[in-house]
Design a protein around this motif. Structure first.
Motif: not given
Length: 274
Positions: A14-15, A17-19, A21-22, A80-81
């Protein structure tokens, strides 16, 4: 060990991939904003070279900036999806609801766009429009601001202006002054006409071309009426009209030519009393 494994899985799943993406979303927004600014400024320079009105250029730049930034924001959210398809549908529905509730404002908006595009008048012109006469001070998207001759500021909705007649007194370099001069029937007609022609030729503000007109227009109930129609520069219109009217009265009095005015004769009959 189990807790460390869970944390590592959380970070990897999570962290990170989300990081990423952000970070990419922020980069898309920042770079997109810079590109939009460059494109809008380039568009403004092209329009400025084409000698379009400054207000129209600023308006078009604002519209283009808003549209392009909307694409940038949608691209950032997509990174961001976020389901941008649903977002666009929601924005469309919201825009439709707002449009229905603000029909009058949208009419003024559309009229403002038409005024800026077709330019029936511009800042500084003296116009009669929307039930008001005055000098145009500013043209905004929804309203036009005028200053009346007695220095009152009037704000007129653009819809009222564009849907009615527009008279632009500053559009032409010259204007014709239409005046009517009456003399009484006992005065010398030819002499009066000669005086009027002499006065027209003596005023340096009156143009020789087109030629001024001095002619008998009407045999009225109590006067013989002349039309005096000289051409002047638009800036001299009121000065010539006021000065000439005063000069006619002074000159006619001096030459013994009467100017009729309403009179009432009262006859008193004395009856014999019984």
């Amino acid at each position: 060990m189990l807790e460390d494994l869970n944390i590592n899985e959380l970070v990897e799943t999570y962290v990170i991939p989300w990081g990423i993406n952000i970070i990419f979303a922020i980069l898309i927004y920042v770079i997109g904003k810079i590109v939009v600014g460059i494109l809008v400024n380039l568009f403004g320079k092209v329009l400025a070279r084409s000698k379009y009105d400054d207000m129209l250029v600023d308006f078009l730049k604002a519209i283009i900036r808003a549209v392009l930034m909307l694409f940038v924001i949608v691209a950032s959210l997509d990174q961001l999806g976020v389901d941008t398809t649903s977002l666009v549908a929601i924005l469309g529905a919201a825009g439709l609801a707002i449009g229905l509730s603000l029909q009058g404002s949208l009419q003024n908006f559309a009229s403002g766009v038409m005024l800026l595009v077709f330019r029936p008048f511009t800042r500084g012109d003296f116009v009669e429009a929307g039930g008001t006469s005055g000098v145009v001070k500013d043209i905004t998207i929804f309203t036009t601001v005028m200053n009346t001759p007695d220095n009152k500021e009037v704000i007129v909705p653009n819809g009222a202006i564009y849907s009615g007649n527009i008279t632009n007194y500053s559009a032409k370099e010259t204007r014709r002054v239409d005046m009517v001069v009456g003399i009484d029937y006992g005065s010398d007609l030819k002499k009066a006409k000669e005086i009027l022609n002499e006065m027209v030729k003596a005023d340096e503000r009156i143009l020789a071309d087109p030629a001024p007109t001095v002619a008998v227009s009407e045999l009225a109930d109590s006067s013989v009426n002349f039309v005096v129609r000289p051409w002047v520069k638009s800036a001299d219109f009121w000065g010539v009209k006021f000065d000439f009217t005063e000069a006619v009265k002074v000159r006619f009095d001096k030459e013994g030519i009467g100017i009729p005015f309403p009179q009432m004769d009262v006859h008193v009959h004395k009856s014999d009393s019984k």
